[in-house]
Design an enzyme around this catalytic site. Structure first.
Site, short mmCIF file in Angstrom:
data_model
loop_
_atom_site.label_atom_id
_atom_site.label_comp_id
_atom_site.label_asym_id
_atom_site.label_seq_id
_atom_site.Cartn_x
_atom_site.Cartn_y
_atom_site.Cartn_z
CG HIS A 132 75.69 59.20 64.92
ND1 HIS A 132 74.64 58.46 65.40
CD2 HIS A 132 75.24 60.48 64.90
CE1 HIS A 132 73.60 59.24 65.65
NE2 HIS A 132 73.96 60.49 65.35
CD GLU A 186 74.71 55.24 65.57
OE1 GLU A 186 75.11 55.88 66.57
OE2 GLU A 186 74.08 55.76 64.64
#
Length: 322
Positions: free
Chosen positions: A285, A266
């Site tokens: 997220h 990420e």
């Protein structure tokens, strides 16, 4: 003046929300660019760490944080924190269990519906000028009547179970410690062994923490044993899933789709094939973050810090992790 260091990077508007929730008399250090090196560089100024994001809070940070008295997690995941290193220095860690569970649960439900109804494809088609009512509709599926399996059943998993009750799904779960029977009945849940749940569920939703034991919990082998056409939802941690195996299963049609809010790396790399698949719904997220949940996370976090500063340890004792 006590000082709290934010270990995540926040835009100016979010910094304003954070400062509005901070106790009077506290200095807040907000980093403009957040990296491990940035946190280490400012850690010596911190009496408190307000831990968010994915940057590790490890021995290097703790060695620099010579004034540190307490660590407060804004959310619930602990995989970025070296808890043993923190504990070895006698520093207490506080959390707020379930603080954003409802937000994550709502996002989970949204992803289930968006994948089953192929919402990105439908939206893009109409925006591009097409009106393919039957051509698109006939390929969509109802959530009602589906076999849904929840892996993990903490605050978030239970909130998902409650949201799913009106949809008339056949709801199963797996966790290491089975719930008492009355709780299963209240939530409309059936317990299943992990591999049985994975093989039989039409929708599998992940709600367990990332630990050494759960990393790649959904392995290549287990993905291969998932029901043909099944849907995977992940609003937990990317490391729970063998991501290359998941991509192959989505590309080759073994899985019908996926709704993903968490990834192994990420931000999600630009070259990730997940970005190109029509049967995948992606979000960055973000499931645990709405304006409402963000304010509540900060409010509760600063409540714990203020109580600790005032010596009111009994007030926050239930929130102490270690």
């Amino acid at each position: 003046m006590p000082t709290a260091l934010l270990t995540n990077q926040y835009a100016p508007a979010l910094q304003a929300l954070i400062r509005a929730e901070a106790p009077a008399g506290f200095d807040i250090i907000a980093l403009n660019q957040t990296s491990h090196a940035d946190i280490v560089a400012r850690a010596s100024e911190a009496d408190y760490l307000l831990v968010g994001g994915r940057i590790p809070i490890d021995a290097a940070v703790l060695n620099a944080a010579t004034r540190l008295r307490m660590v407060q997690r804004t959310g619930v995941g602990l995989d970025a924190m070296d808890l043993d290193a923190i504990e070895s220095r006698g520093i207490p860690v506080y959390v707020n269990p379930g603080v954003n569970a409802q937000s994550v649960a709502e996002h989970t439900l949204m992803l289930m519906l968006a994948v089953l109804r192929r919402l990105p494809v439908v939206h893009r088609s109409l925006r591009d000028g097409d009106w393919k009512k039957h051509e698109l509709g006939i390929r969509n599926r109802d959530l009602s009547g589906r076999r849904v399996g929840l892996i993990g059943l903490g605050h978030i998993g239970q909130a998902v179970a409650r949201l799913l009750q009106p949809f008339g799904v056949i709801l199963s779960y797996h966790k290491r410690q089975r719930l008492p029977n009355p709780d299963e009945q209240t939530l409309g849940l059936n317990y299943q062994p992990l591999d049985e749940l994975i093989a039989e569920s039409e929708v599998v939703s992940l709600h367990c923490p990332l630990t050494p034991d759960t990393r790649n919990l959904l392995s290549r082998e287990r993905i291969g044993h998932m029901r043909p056409g099944a849907v995977l939802i992940n609003t937990a941690r990317g490391g729970l899933v063998d991501e290359p195996a998941l991509i192959e299963a989505l590309q080759h049609g073994h899985l019908g789709g996926a709704g993903l809010d968490a990834f192994v790396q990420e931000p999600l790399p630009a070259e990730s094939p997940l970005r190109t698949l029509d049967n995948v719904v992606l979000s960055p997220h973000i499931s645990g973050i709405t304006r409402d949940s963000f304010q509540e996370m900060m409010r509760r976090a600063f409540h714990n810090i203020a109580a600790f500063e005032a010596g009111e340890l009994e007030v926050i004792a239930p929130m102490r992790l270690r």
